[in-house]
Write an enzyme that holds these catalytic residues in place. Structure first.
Site, PDB file in Angstrom:
ATOM      1  NE  ARG A 150     -36.574   6.320  31.574  1.00  9.76           N
ATOM      2  CZ  ARG A 150     -37.510   6.393  32.494  1.00  9.76           C
ATOM      3  NH1 ARG A 150     -38.202   5.343  32.792  1.00  9.76           N
ATOM      4  NH2 ARG A 150     -37.764   7.507  33.134  1.00  9.76           N
ATOM      5  CG  ASN A 151     -34.591  13.069  25.996  1.00 10.37           C
ATOM      6  OD1 ASN A 151     -34.824  13.200  24.800  1.00 10.37           O
ATOM      7  ND2 ASN A 151     -34.832  14.027  26.876  1.00 10.37           N
ATOM      8  CG  HIS A 152     -38.344   9.005  22.902  1.00  7.28           C
ATOM      9  ND1 HIS A 152     -39.689   9.073  23.219  1.00  7.28           N
ATOM     10  CD2 HIS A 152     -37.959   7.746  23.234  1.00  7.28           C
ATOM     11  CE1 HIS A 152     -40.085   7.918  23.710  1.00  7.28           C
ATOM     12  NE2 HIS A 152     -39.049   7.100  23.728  1.00  7.28           N
ATOM     13  CG  PHE A 153     -32.895  15.328  21.155  1.00  2.71           C
ATOM     14  CD1 PHE A 153     -33.701  16.363  20.721  1.00  2.71           C
ATOM     15  CD2 PHE A 153     -31.587  15.260  20.694  1.00  2.71           C
ATOM     16  CE1 PHE A 153     -33.207  17.322  19.844  1.00  2.71           C
ATOM     17  CE2 PHE A 153     -31.086  16.213  19.822  1.00  2.71           C
ATOM     18  CZ  PHE A 153     -31.895  17.248  19.398  1.00  2.71           C
ATOM     19  CB  SER A 193     -37.279  14.410  23.006  1.00  4.74           C
ATOM     20  OG  SER A 193     -36.381  15.199  23.770  1.00  4.74           O
TER      21      SER A 193
END
Length: 187
Positions: A41-44, A156
């Site tokens: 789920r991290n947007h990085f 992020s």
């Protein structure tokens, strides 16, 4: 984890890197996987690919869901190094607010090894604060870091309650040239 302390990941960098993106300390899942930004789920990676990725045939951005080594190669091909402010710390869970007894990475050696890095972007406020407290005074004593431009970006992390689109508005500055313009602040 050695004596209750978490150990960070090694830097991802090469001589072509001009930008360093710094997190605070990898989350529990990233440490378990030994991957930067390993939480699904991290947007990085979505942010990085949106800023630097090529558009596909239907107008969307290149997909960051490939193998981890492919994502690292993508970062390096775009002149981006990855690391964290902390080499180790104590922390229950993954939240930056739970970090205790932080120990910074050796940025003196890092910046001597990669002198082409002229911009540092902090992936969230915690990374920025830790760097300013733990690293910047040491760099100043060594006479390093004075020409580096610094900027804090929205984290992020999925813990940062902000849409991907809103984060992307700020993260787009990664793709701009580092000419000292006002969107990048001196530390």
């Amino acid at each position: 984890m050695e004596d209750g302390r978490l150990q960070g990941l090694p830097p991802i960098a090469d001589a072509s890197c001009r930008i360093l993106i710094l997190g605070s300390m990898p989350g529990a899942l990233s440490l378990e996987k030994q991957e930067y930004y390993g939480h699904p789920r991290n947007h990085f990676w979505k942010l990085l690919y949106a800023v630097f990725g090529s558009r596909d045939a239907v107008g969307g951005y290149a997909d960051p869901s490939g193998l981890y080594d492919e994502r690292l190669a993508f970062a390096l091909q775009n002149g981006i190094a990855l690391w964290d402010v902390l080499a180790e710390c104590e922390r229950e869970g993954s939240l930056d607010t739970a970090i205790r007894k932080p120990e910074a990475n050796d940025f003196g050696t890092f910046f001597r090894t990669y002198p082409g890095i002229g911009r540092v972007y902090f992936n969230g406020q915690a990374a920025s604060e830790l760097y300013r407290k733990q690293v910047l005074p040491q760099l100043q004593k060594l006479g390093l870091g004075e020409t580096i431009l610094y900027q804090t970006l929205p984290s992020s992390s999925p813990a940062r309650a902000m849409s991907l689109e809103a984060k992307l508005e700020s993260w787009r500055m990664l793709g701009r040239t580092g000419d000292g313009s006002q969107e990048v602040e001196q530390a």
